[in-house]
Scaffold this active site. Structure first.
Site, PDB file in Angstrom:
ATOM      1  N   SER A  90      44.111  34.023  32.269  1.00 30.80           N
ATOM      2  CA  SER A  90      43.868  34.755  33.528  1.00 30.80           C
ATOM      3  C   SER A  90      44.843  34.392  34.642  1.00 30.80           C
ATOM      4  O   SER A  90      44.934  35.116  35.637  1.00 30.80           O
ATOM      5  CB  SER A  90      42.441  34.513  34.025  1.00 30.80           C
ATOM      6  OG  SER A  90      41.517  35.211  33.228  1.00 30.80           O
ATOM      7  N   LYS A 112      47.123  37.033  35.730  1.00 30.97           N
ATOM      8  CA  LYS A 112      46.710  38.130  36.617  1.00 30.97           C
ATOM      9  C   LYS A 112      47.447  38.064  37.960  1.00 30.97           C
ATOM     10  O   LYS A 112      47.641  39.085  38.618  1.00 30.97           O
ATOM     11  CB  LYS A 112      45.195  38.075  36.855  1.00 30.97           C
ATOM     12  CG  LYS A 112      44.367  38.394  35.612  1.00 30.97           C
ATOM     13  CD  LYS A 112      42.891  38.056  35.827  1.00 30.97           C
ATOM     14  CE  LYS A 112      42.055  38.379  34.591  1.00 30.97           C
ATOM     15  NZ  LYS A 112      40.659  37.867  34.709  1.00 30.97           N
ATOM     16  N   TYR A 172      48.288  43.576  28.479  1.00 28.93           N
ATOM     17  CA  TYR A 172      47.367  42.625  29.121  1.00 28.93           C
ATOM     18  C   TYR A 172      47.176  41.363  28.272  1.00 28.93           C
ATOM     19  O   TYR A 172      47.259  40.241  28.765  1.00 28.93           O
ATOM     20  CB  TYR A 172      46.009  43.305  29.355  1.00 28.93           C
ATOM     21  CG  TYR A 172      44.978  42.393  29.939  1.00 28.93           C
ATOM     22  CD1 TYR A 172      45.107  41.923  31.249  1.00 28.93           C
ATOM     23  CD2 TYR A 172      43.873  41.982  29.198  1.00 28.93           C
ATOM     24  CE1 TYR A 172      44.160  41.068  31.781  1.00 28.93           C
ATOM     25  CE2 TYR A 172      42.931  41.126  29.727  1.00 28.93           C
ATOM     26  CZ  TYR A 172      43.078  40.672  31.018  1.00 28.93           C
ATOM     27  OH  TYR A 172      42.141  39.820  31.552  1.00 28.93           O
ATOM     28  N   TYR A 218      37.114  32.565  39.250  1.00 24.96           N
ATOM     29  CA  TYR A 218      35.955  33.290  38.706  1.00 24.96           C
ATOM     30  C   TYR A 218      34.815  33.260  39.733  1.00 24.96           C
ATOM     31  O   TYR A 218      35.089  33.213  40.949  1.00 24.96           O
ATOM     32  CB  TYR A 218      35.521  32.677  37.366  1.00 24.96           C
ATOM     33  CG  TYR A 218      36.629  32.651  36.352  1.00 24.96           C
ATOM     34  CD1 TYR A 218      37.243  33.832  35.931  1.00 24.96           C
ATOM     35  CD2 TYR A 218      37.074  31.456  35.812  1.00 24.96           C
ATOM     36  CE1 TYR A 218      38.255  33.811  34.985  1.00 24.96           C
ATOM     37  CE2 TYR A 218      38.091  31.431  34.864  1.00 24.96           C
ATOM     38  CZ  TYR A 218      38.674  32.618  34.461  1.00 24.96           C
ATOM     39  OH  TYR A 218      39.672  32.600  33.531  1.00 24.96           O
ATOM     40  N   VAL A 246      41.173  30.600  31.042  1.00 25.87           N
ATOM     41  CA  VAL A 246      40.257  29.995  30.072  1.00 25.87           C
ATOM     42  C   VAL A 246      40.938  29.034  29.100  1.00 25.87           C
ATOM     43  O   VAL A 246      40.264  28.344  28.338  1.00 25.87           O
ATOM     44  CB  VAL A 246      39.484  31.036  29.224  1.00 25.87           C
ATOM     45  CG1 VAL A 246      38.436  31.721  30.039  1.00 25.87           C
ATOM     46  CG2 VAL A 246      40.423  31.990  28.553  1.00 25.87           C
TER      47      VAL A 246
END
Lengths: 305, 305, 305, 305
Positions: C63, C66, C190, C241, C259
């Site tokens: 992540s 991102k 992605y 998160y 993660v």
């Protein structure tokens, strides 16, 4: 045989097709003629009655097929197994809703009439591969309708399969929790069962099979009695999308609708009914079809309540 | 008169009371004896049958009273007005849920059997002040049960009224959108109707009034036929909290339960049934009561499906 | 250069790895060593400091990527276009949640740091085909990290791509509303960006690029100042998160976790930080990593609040 | 002292008041003049600057008071106790939302800036009775603002208290789970703190107290440093309702707004800012006020990112 009251009611309700809208999210469905309205009824003595456009038109089952796959999954696995994977409760949410699944752990679709539950059910239908499983579903439809010529409309299937983004989203969500088998195989079965092409007469005979507690028009017990009763219950509590409650009040007959505009209805012990009129109301039910069935229920006192 | 099958079924199902739990969130309810189980049935010929503890016990109606207030609100205002303020659709959510209200604008309770919807309905019951409105509800209960001695249990009322935080939360939420009248007056009516004390025999006669399409045991048409039919439909689709779907499948009889452990059941054209057993399952329905009714439905073929 | 305080803090927090759990839903990630803990920091004068296992270990961005794709999409299209398709608001929901999408019409992911939003952003990255688009993302990562050797780990990519049921569910949901381009192409981009393999040192330099308002360690302005500021803001409001709020309070540094157990942190004007420790807490953040960063923030007074 | 840039920015943004709307759900607020716009700033050297209508107008704190009660509850009980009862996470939901509470068991409000969380916090403020507890809140506001004349506006309080249906609904929901003390006492404290009447100058000095890590303008340490930092973090992640994320990106200053149209802003180490303009945007923030603060942040480089 054409029946005067059915003809009269079709004439009365044909204008109701005007306020509805043909489903357009599946290209092959959007080409249906919005002003069509037909009805067929059949009683235990096998007397078949028509009204309106019933004899001339055919259409795909769409969500009506959820009743068939539920019957077959129950025959294949029994109640206990099926209902360990899908619930029995109606829901106030739309048929393609996902959010309740996200709020349960693990997610268990609330009932077999919403798309998520229906996909779990289709995944349970036994068979070696898509063709075999769809074949078994077709065989059951043909037996219930006493019509060996019923087929899947492959053009509607392909049109729907390619644009099934929302159903694919639901299927992958279920797959994350191993609640269905192979995603694309499950979708192929599910979308093909939706594309089974029938007539109002077929639906009336299917409805009679359920009304006669599993005996087909030929008198053969093709479905166990308890399963025939069970699916009629689902038809009352969640057969008409999230207008099921209102339909139970206004009409009072176990019924299941599809976005093609078909309605399968089954009056316990008395009658099977098939209706087709593709212009839908805002809940996704046949607009004129629901009204026609309401008038008929009053005229012939068909409510179970 | 004691009936052998009813006695036999009570004996069979009394052990089922063990797995249940008496409601404890209302102090006055928590003192009920968990091992009680009783049933009464009454047929159109006025034959009254008993089983188990039915003759000796009384209990408060709780949510069963939602059926009565719905009947009265419909008689006071008609369908159109009532259903402009409360929906007709079952919901998979708990009876005291608020979240769906928040997602609608303006919020309209999904049906009259969840607490939010029942409070809107109670607010619609006509009358000048709490006493008059509760009096009218009591009069209807007495007429349906053919029992002029039915009263509100004021101790249960007070106990419940003081601890009704969740219902008060729902009521103020509705008030924000002007969907109920005065909050405390509405709550007083609603909690008092819940505290109406009845017996299994009373419930059986109330059930018969609905089964006979509005005619009481004395033969008087005390409720319009269409309203009697309508409330039975709600009893099927949402009478047993969010176990209504499963109950419809397993039992197939219009019924409404309350957290006191009572069940009102009405078999169209055939019979009224009253059951009491306060040990509840995890959905809030009488644990032994539901199982007893299921056995009876099978034995006497009472399912409407 | 090893730094005494960093070594001391790693020693202090290494036991915190014990309470965590390596991500197991992606097979290739589940093989990471849970007791690893490393940190690297770099200041505008390019002084690079190490602690623990930082020099020896590499890991995939997951992540953290991102942040990179958001930078590139903003450089490709500008703020207005990007934020017409994805929101700016933090959410209390899990990163892989779908339900809020269902409640909006049309659905617009709340922010670019949840999976749905990140997929919309990846779909916006310009390029002719997957390879070209991933290549542009890699080029940006390499420039920010001043390390031309950074590559996608194809094994991790494949492992993740095959089991990406939940992300595929989200992607098809978005496709239903035409909010992403081709589903499988978007997923390929992605999942590949998630599989970019970096070291703590790489992350520290990437963090410094943002801390220096878009200037890389070589002094080149590789990202517009306003975009560098904007992504740091997202890192504060939704970078960790649904523990972002607590992290902002306890640590007070813009940061983004993955993660895999990596954390990218950027102290405006002062420092870039890279951390790796794969044992995760129950929100999905590196358990020891968060605690180490909290201790460092206190020791060096790094909170922006 | 009037400041040329502040005057210029007020002139530039006064037309922005036109697109907004004065809050009308509280009768006493609906009478505010929509075209008012004022700003005050104060720096650590106590230099006070004005722009627009700042000197002439006063207004009630409304949600800005949530910052004050959070400070006091933290001083009364410490972080651990407070955050065992209310969370630290921002939410994408409206400030008066209930549904997330219903989905948690037991329900714990996501953060102290939404109404549910703020009521839990107000319930934690120590004191013997409403008057004492409100007195302690007033004392803190007066100390932070260095203004002993600040009072509760009893007329606004009464107007708001009588129509606080939604807040009362939230309070009873929390009471069901014993998460607040006496409902009406909690509401009295909460609504009274909302009705504390201040000026832009007061807010600027309150903001400076936080910017100076708890030291008031007189140099006294009235709030522990860690608490001053903590509340600024909440102001960034959830101070501007569900536009907090966008505000952080566009403005980058810790701030808290109220439906009266006030904004409290605090630039760490640098400045306190108070703004008032009652015409609100659709998220409930002062429309011209937000834009004015954005212009000022750019002009004076006040973003913390």
């Amino acid at each position: 045989m054409r029946h005067p009251l059915l003809e009269e009611l079709v004439a009365k309700h044909r204008p109701d097709t005007k306020g509805g809208k043909v489903a357009d999210y599946i290209p092959a469905l959007s080409r249906q003629n919005p002003s069509v309205l037909g009805i067929a009824t059949v009683t235990p003595d096998q007397e078949l009655m028509y009204g309106g456009d019933a004899p001339e038109v055919s259409f795909t089952m769409q969500s009506i097929s959820k009743v068939i796959s539920l019957v077959l999954a129950l025959m294949d696995h029994g109640e206990e197994t099926v209902f360990s994977q899908v619930g029995m409760e109606p829901t106030g949410d739309p048929f393609n809703s996902l959010y309740k699944l996200e709020m349960m752990s693990p997610p268990k679709p609330l009932n077999p009439m919403i798309n998520a539950g229906a996909m779990v059910v289709s995944s349970l239908v036994k068979g070696s591969g898509v063709e075999d499983r769809v074949g078994r579903l077709l065989d059951l439809v043909r037996a219930m309708a006493d019509n060996p010529d019923i087929e899947v409309d492959e053009e509607v299937f392909r049109s729907e399969y390619e644009t099934a983004h929302r159903n694919r989203s639901i299927a992958y969500f279920l797959k994350e929790y191993d609640q269905i088998g192979d995603v694309e195989e499950t979708l192929q079965v599910y979308v093909r069962q939706c594309a089974i092409r029938v007539t109002c007469e077929d639906l009336a005979r299917i409805g009679l099979s359920l009304a006669q507690y599993g005996r087909s028009v030929t008198g053969e017990q093709i479905i166990p009695q308890s399963i025939a009763r069970l699916v009629k219950t689902f038809m009352v509590t969640c057969g008409m999308y999230n207008a099921s409650g209102e339909f139970a009040i206004r009409v009072g007959i176990p019924a299941k609708s599809g976005v093609s505009g078909g309605i399968l209805a089954s009056v316990p012990g008395k009658m099977g009914i098939g209706i087709y009129s593709p212009a839908l109301d805002d809940k996704g039910n046949s607009r004129a079809g629901v009204r026609l069935l309401q008038s008929l229920s009053r005229a012939w006192q068909l409510s179970i309540f």
